[in-house]
Scaffold this motif. Structure first.
Motif, PDB file in Angstrom:
ATOM      1  N   VAL A  22      13.355  -5.912 -11.030  1.00  0.00           N
ATOM      2  CA  VAL A  22      12.168  -6.662 -10.595  1.00  0.00           C
ATOM      3  C   VAL A  22      11.391  -7.217 -11.791  1.00  0.00           C
ATOM      4  N   GLY A  23      11.232  -6.435 -12.837  1.00  0.00           N
ATOM      5  CA  GLY A  23      10.503  -6.913 -14.011  1.00  0.00           C
ATOM      6  C   GLY A  23       9.024  -6.557 -14.015  1.00  0.00           C
ATOM      7  N   PHE A  24       8.512  -5.947 -12.988  1.00  0.00           N
ATOM      8  CA  PHE A  24       7.121  -5.498 -12.956  1.00  0.00           C
ATOM      9  C   PHE A  24       7.024  -4.347 -11.971  1.00  0.00           C
ATOM     10  N   THR A  25       5.941  -3.584 -12.106  1.00  0.00           N
ATOM     11  CA  THR A  25       5.685  -2.483 -11.183  1.00  0.00           C
ATOM     12  C   THR A  25       4.616  -2.915 -10.192  1.00  0.00           C
ATOM     13  N   PRO A  26       4.901  -2.907  -8.903  1.00  0.00           N
ATOM     14  CA  PRO A  26       3.898  -3.346  -7.919  1.00  0.00           C
ATOM     15  C   PRO A  26       2.664  -2.458  -7.972  1.00  0.00           C
ATOM     16  N   ARG A  27       1.526  -3.051  -7.648  1.00  0.00           N
ATOM     17  CA  ARG A  27       0.272  -2.318  -7.584  1.00  0.00           C
ATOM     18  C   ARG A  27      -0.276  -2.404  -6.177  1.00  0.00           C
ATOM     19  N   VAL A  28      -0.937  -1.327  -5.780  1.00  0.00           N
ATOM     20  CA  VAL A  28      -1.527  -1.282  -4.445  1.00  0.00           C
ATOM     21  C   VAL A  28      -2.533  -2.423  -4.293  1.00  0.00           C
ATOM     22  N   GLY A  29      -2.423  -3.147  -3.190  1.00  0.00           N
ATOM     23  CA  GLY A  29      -3.326  -4.250  -2.928  1.00  0.00           C
ATOM     24  C   GLY A  29      -2.722  -5.602  -3.226  1.00  0.00           C
ATOM     25  N   GLU A  30      -1.596  -5.632  -3.988  1.00  0.00           N
ATOM     26  CA  GLU A  30      -0.974  -6.912  -4.293  1.00  0.00           C
ATOM     27  C   GLU A  30      -0.245  -7.470  -3.058  1.00  0.00           C
ATOM     28  N   LYS A  31      -0.206  -8.788  -2.981  1.00  0.00           N
ATOM     29  CA  LYS A  31       0.601  -9.446  -1.956  1.00  0.00           C
ATOM     30  C   LYS A  31       1.976  -9.757  -2.542  1.00  0.00           C
ATOM     31  N   LEU A  32       2.995  -9.359  -1.794  1.00  0.00           N
ATOM     32  CA  LEU A  32       4.375  -9.527  -2.259  1.00  0.00           C
ATOM     33  C   LEU A  32       5.185 -10.312  -1.243  1.00  0.00           C
ATOM     34  N   GLU A  33       6.241 -10.918  -1.735  1.00  0.00           N
ATOM     35  CA  GLU A  33       7.269 -11.512  -0.879  1.00  0.00           C
ATOM     36  C   GLU A  33       8.569 -10.793  -1.196  1.00  0.00           C
ATOM     37  N   SER A  47       0.861  -1.179   0.000  1.00  0.00           N
ATOM     38  CA  SER A  47       0.000   0.000   0.000  1.00  0.00           C
ATOM     39  C   SER A  47       0.897   1.227   0.000  1.00  0.00           C
ATOM     40  N   ASN A  48       0.274   2.387  -0.271  1.00  0.00           N
ATOM     41  CA  ASN A  48       1.011   3.665  -0.282  1.00  0.00           C
ATOM     42  C   ASN A  48       2.241   3.596  -1.189  1.00  0.00           C
ATOM     43  N   PHE A  49       2.080   2.997  -2.356  1.00  0.00           N
ATOM     44  CA  PHE A  49       3.225   2.831  -3.255  1.00  0.00           C
ATOM     45  C   PHE A  49       3.515   4.144  -3.975  1.00  0.00           C
ATOM     46  N   THR A  50       4.797   4.524  -4.035  1.00  0.00           N
ATOM     47  CA  THR A  50       5.232   5.727  -4.730  1.00  0.00           C
ATOM     48  C   THR A  50       6.486   5.409  -5.516  1.00  0.00           C
ATOM     49  N   SER A  51       6.461   5.774  -6.815  1.00  0.00           N
ATOM     50  CA  SER A  51       7.657   5.641  -7.636  1.00  0.00           C
ATOM     51  C   SER A  51       8.238   7.039  -7.808  1.00  0.00           C
ATOM     52  N   ALA A  52       9.363   7.297  -7.155  1.00  0.00           N
ATOM     53  CA  ALA A  52       9.947   8.634  -7.162  1.00  0.00           C
ATOM     54  C   ALA A  52      10.599   8.930  -8.506  1.00  0.00           C
ATOM     55  N   ALA A  53      10.823  10.220  -8.758  1.00  0.00           N
ATOM     56  CA  ALA A  53      11.467  10.626 -10.013  1.00  0.00           C
ATOM     57  C   ALA A  53      12.872  10.031 -10.128  1.00  0.00           C
ATOM     58  N   SER A  54      13.494   9.768  -8.990  1.00  0.00           N
ATOM     59  CA  SER A  54      14.846   9.190  -8.995  1.00  0.00           C
ATOM     60  C   SER A  54      14.854   7.725  -9.400  1.00  0.00           C
ATOM     61  N   GLY A  55      13.662   7.102  -9.429  1.00  0.00           N
ATOM     62  CA  GLY A  55      13.574   5.682  -9.749  1.00  0.00           C
ATOM     63  C   GLY A  55      13.446   4.804  -8.518  1.00  0.00           C
ATOM     64  N   HIS A  56      13.571   5.381  -7.312  1.00  0.00           N
ATOM     65  CA  HIS A  56      13.415   4.592  -6.102  1.00  0.00           C
ATOM     66  C   HIS A  56      11.936   4.319  -5.849  1.00  0.00           C
ATOM     67  N   TRP A  57      11.648   3.180  -5.188  1.00  0.00           N
ATOM     68  CA  TRP A  57      10.292   2.809  -4.811  1.00  0.00           C
ATOM     69  C   TRP A  57      10.134   2.941  -3.307  1.00  0.00           C
ATOM     70  N   TYR A  58       9.077   3.633  -2.900  1.00  0.00           N
ATOM     71  CA  TYR A  58       8.749   3.745  -1.479  1.00  0.00           C
ATOM     72  C   TYR A  58       7.331   3.199  -1.289  1.00  0.00           C
ATOM     73  N   PHE A  59       7.161   2.343  -0.303  1.00  0.00           N
ATOM     74  CA  PHE A  59       5.844   1.751  -0.081  1.00  0.00           C
ATOM     75  C   PHE A  59       5.747   1.236   1.352  1.00  0.00           C
TER      76      PHE A  59
END
Length: 450
Positions: free
Chosen positions: A68-79, A35-47
């Motif tokens: 990673v090969g994909f962009t996470p979406r809010v609500g997805e379950k990740l490991e 949740s609260n996923f943000t892709s910053a302009a620098s390319g870093h991911w914050y969530f």
């Protein structure tokens, strides 16, 4: 080993805690819902990674994120495989992610997809069902929270683009347990008041949980059934809710929703100016054509005196023609009458001889008629005498009787009777009841009628 009496600064404390966490928690796999996923302009991911009872912040730096090969979406379950670090500036610990893989979708996201499929099956997301937005509305309604930044964005955009359009606000909470009910109540109020041509349903960005009130099934069905066209502007461009799919138009942001709700004032003024210029040009063409027609009409116009003189001349000619025609017609009719009189005189028969012949025929007819009457009268008298002679009553007058049995039938043969049978006799005058005393076979001699 530090002395228990040593005084540390906050920075020193956070640094030591960070070192302790890094050494105590080597890289490990953690599962959770994003949740609260943000892709910053620098390319870093914050969530944020969470489960049903806790959450933790996480960061994945650009180099690792690109692998990673994909962009996470809010609500997805990740490991994720991550190390535990401390963000010393705020004293918050976080996970520094090295690897990431999908572990299935979160419960909220699964519920979102299930509701979406249900609405699609019911036809509420069909493009053919959706209505067009009025390009030049008089009044626009906004359903959102009075404290939301989205409302300020909408009002700013409207005042900049279309200050002539009136804005009506229908306040409702846009987040929390009561938000869905308040949004439905605000929408029902707007429909009942029926004072706007377009409705904006907006709020700012947030996590899937923050936007969940816009995934309410009842709210989505109300949006689909609204008689007023609705533009949804919920979250950011990457955020999607159920109302986005059933609304008549989806805007990526609240500001974009305000821009789509009406034409810009400058554009409207430019269209008006263009129409005014076209109208002026058309008027000028019409005036020019009218002036040409007027000039041609003036050229064909003659004075009333000339017109009256021409009409008098024409009238005299017509009267003279009528007189000539009447004289000629009278002469022709007189000639015709003379010819008919002559034909009638020649065709008139001789009346005297025909009258005498008619009188002779009449006398012969009267004589023939008298003879016919005499002959018919004689035949009538003869027939009357014959009828009287043949009449049963005449026979009875000569002394005969009509014999009838008890049933009223005629008795012709004595052998049909037996002693004691009652009989009825009809005489010339009256009748009598008798009884058979004896039956004989010999028939009596009938006396002559002469």
């Amino acid at each position: 080993m530090k002395s228990p009496n040593e005084v540390l600064s906050v920075s020193q404390l956070n640094r030591q805690v960070g070192e302790y966490l890094s050494s105590s928690f080597p890289q490990l796999w953690v599962s959770g819902e994003i949740s609260n996923f943000t892709s910053a302009a620098s390319g870093h991911w914050y969530f944020t990674l969470k489960d049903d009872r806790a959450s933790v912040r996480a960061v994945m730096f650009r180099g690792r994120a690109q692998a990673v090969g994909f962009t996470p979406r809010v609500g997805e379950k990740l490991e994720i495989r991550a190390g535990v670090t401390l963000y010393e500036a705020r004293g918050e610990y976080q996970l520094q992610v090295e690897l990431m893989r999908r572990a299935g979708r979160g419960d909220l996201h699964a519920a979102f997809l299930a509701l979406k499929d249900k609405l699609v099956a019911d036809g509420l997301c069909d493009a053919a069902r959706k209505r067009s937005i009025a390009p030049v509305p008089v009044t626009v309604g906004v359903i959102t929270s009075l404290a939301a930044a989205a409302l300020r964005d909408v009002l700013t955009a409207m005042s900049r683009r279309a200050p002539h359009v009136r804005v009506v606000i229908y306040p409702a909470a846009v987040q929390g347990a009561e938000a869905a009910g308040q949004l439905r109540a605000a929408l029902a109020n707007a429909i009942e008041r029926n004072e706007v041509q377009t409705l904006l349903l907006v709020r700012g960005g947030g996590s899937l949980e923050d936007l969940w009130s816009f995934n309410d099934e009842a709210l989505a069905r109300m949006v689909a059934a609204s008689p007023i066209p609705i533009i949804s502007g919920v979250g950011h461009e990457t955020d999607f809710t159920l109302v986005d799919f059933v609304a008549d138009l989806r805007a990526p942001t609240p500001t974009a929703a305000a821009e789509l709700a009406c034409e810009a004032r400058t554009s409207c003024l430019a269209q008006v100016r263009s129409l005014v210029q076209a109208m002026r040009a058309q008027q000028q063409r019409q005036l020019t054509l009218s002036a040409l027609r007027l000039d041609r009409a003036v050229g064909r116009l003659i004075s009333p005196a000339q017109r009256l003189a021409a009409q008098r001349t024409h009238l005299r000619q017509v009267v003279q023609g009528m007189r000539r025609s009447l004289t000629q017609l009278t002469r022709q009719r007189a000639q015709l009458l003379m010819r008919l009189s002559q034909q009638l005189t020649r065709a008139l028969p001789e009346i005297g001889p025909r009258q005498r012949a008619l009188e002779a025929l009449q006398r012969r007819l009267e004589q023939a008629w008298a003879r016919q009457v005499d002959q018919r009268h004689a035949r009538l008298i003869s027939a009357e005498q014959t009828l009287r002679a043949l009449s049963p009553q005449h026979v009875l007058d000569r002394g005969y009787a009509i014999v009838m049995d008890a049933q009223g039938g005629l008795v012709r043969n004595a052998l049909d009777l037996q002693s004691g049978d009652p009989l009825s006799l009809r005489l010339s005058r009256g009748s009598a009841q008798v009884e058979v005393l004896q039956v004989t076979a010999d028939a009596p001699e009938v006396p002559s009628q002469e």
